[in-house]
Motif scaffolding. Structure first.
Motif, PDB file in Angstrom:
ATOM      1  N   GLY A  50       0.787  -1.224   0.000  1.00 58.73           N
ATOM      2  CA  GLY A  50       0.000   0.000   0.000  1.00 58.73           C
ATOM      3  C   GLY A  50       0.823   1.279   0.000  1.00 58.73           C
ATOM      4  O   GLY A  50       0.289   2.366  -0.206  1.00 58.73           O
ATOM      5  N   LEU A  51       2.126   1.152   0.213  1.00 57.58           N
ATOM      6  CA  LEU A  51       3.009   2.320   0.177  1.00 57.58           C
ATOM      7  C   LEU A  51       3.407   2.703  -1.244  1.00 57.58           C
ATOM      8  O   LEU A  51       3.881   3.818  -1.466  1.00 57.58           O
ATOM      9  CB  LEU A  51       4.276   2.073   1.004  1.00 57.58           C
ATOM     10  CG  LEU A  51       4.107   1.972   2.516  1.00 57.58           C
ATOM     11  CD1 LEU A  51       5.420   1.578   3.166  1.00 57.58           C
ATOM     12  CD2 LEU A  51       3.577   3.267   3.086  1.00 57.58           C
ATOM     13  N   LYS A  52       3.221   1.803  -2.203  1.00 57.06           N
ATOM     14  CA  LYS A  52       3.617   2.086  -3.583  1.00 57.06           C
ATOM     15  C   LYS A  52       2.863   3.298  -4.107  1.00 57.06           C
ATOM     16  O   LYS A  52       1.645   3.390  -3.985  1.00 57.06           O
ATOM     17  CB  LYS A  52       3.380   0.880  -4.474  1.00 57.06           C
ATOM     18  CG  LYS A  52       4.337  -0.236  -4.169  1.00 57.06           C
ATOM     19  CD  LYS A  52       4.264  -1.342  -5.168  1.00 57.06           C
ATOM     20  CE  LYS A  52       5.337  -2.371  -4.813  1.00 57.06           C
ATOM     21  NZ  LYS A  52       5.251  -3.543  -5.628  1.00 57.06           N
ATOM     22  N   GLY A  53       3.603   4.231  -4.654  1.00 63.85           N
ATOM     23  CA  GLY A  53       3.024   5.453  -5.195  1.00 63.85           C
ATOM     24  C   GLY A  53       2.684   6.489  -4.131  1.00 63.85           C
ATOM     25  O   GLY A  53       2.040   7.485  -4.425  1.00 63.85           O
ATOM     26  N   ARG A  54       3.111   6.245  -2.900  1.00 66.29           N
ATOM     27  CA  ARG A  54       2.855   7.177  -1.802  1.00 66.29           C
ATOM     28  C   ARG A  54       4.181   7.507  -1.107  1.00 66.29           C
ATOM     29  O   ARG A  54       4.415   7.140   0.042  1.00 66.29           O
ATOM     30  CB  ARG A  54       1.857   6.560  -0.820  1.00 66.29           C
ATOM     31  CG  ARG A  54       0.509   6.252  -1.462  1.00 66.29           C
ATOM     32  CD  ARG A  54      -0.456   5.643  -0.493  1.00 66.29           C
ATOM     33  NE  ARG A  54      -0.903   6.647   0.477  1.00 66.29           N
ATOM     34  CZ  ARG A  54      -1.711   6.354   1.500  1.00 66.29           C
ATOM     35  NH1 ARG A  54      -2.156   5.134   1.672  1.00 66.29           N
ATOM     36  NH2 ARG A  54      -2.072   7.306   2.339  1.00 66.29           N
TER      37      ARG A  54
END
Length: 84
Positions: A50-54
């Motif tokens: 869920g950290l991808k792109g954040r």
């Protein structure tokens, strides 16, 4: 950088709020982290995927994990789904 998660913390950034200095006291560090950029997606993800792109969220979770002596996975498991 606390202002742009895609950049490294740097002394050359004109904003003092973009980095944590070795000479910063605890109150200053807390102030800088509270003013750090997150994102518009809201809650913290509950897993590393869920950290991808954040990048800003990944940056703050990494800082917290390092200071707390925890893994990024452990931080996300504990705080995932909560707001900042």
């Amino acid at each position: 950088s606390l202002k742009d998660g895609t950049k490294k913390m740097s002394k050359s950034d004109p904003s003092e709020l973009s980095r944590i200095a070795l000479v910063d006291d605890a109150d200053t560090i807390a102030k800088k982290i509270k003013k750090a950029k997150t994102d518009l997606e809201g809650d913290m993800p509950s897993d590393v995927e869920g950290l991808k792109g954040r990048p800003e969220v990944e940056n703050l979770v990494g800082i917290y994990a390092a200071l707390a002596g925890e893994t990024v996975e452990g931080v996300l498991k504990q705080y995932g789904g909560q707001g900042f």
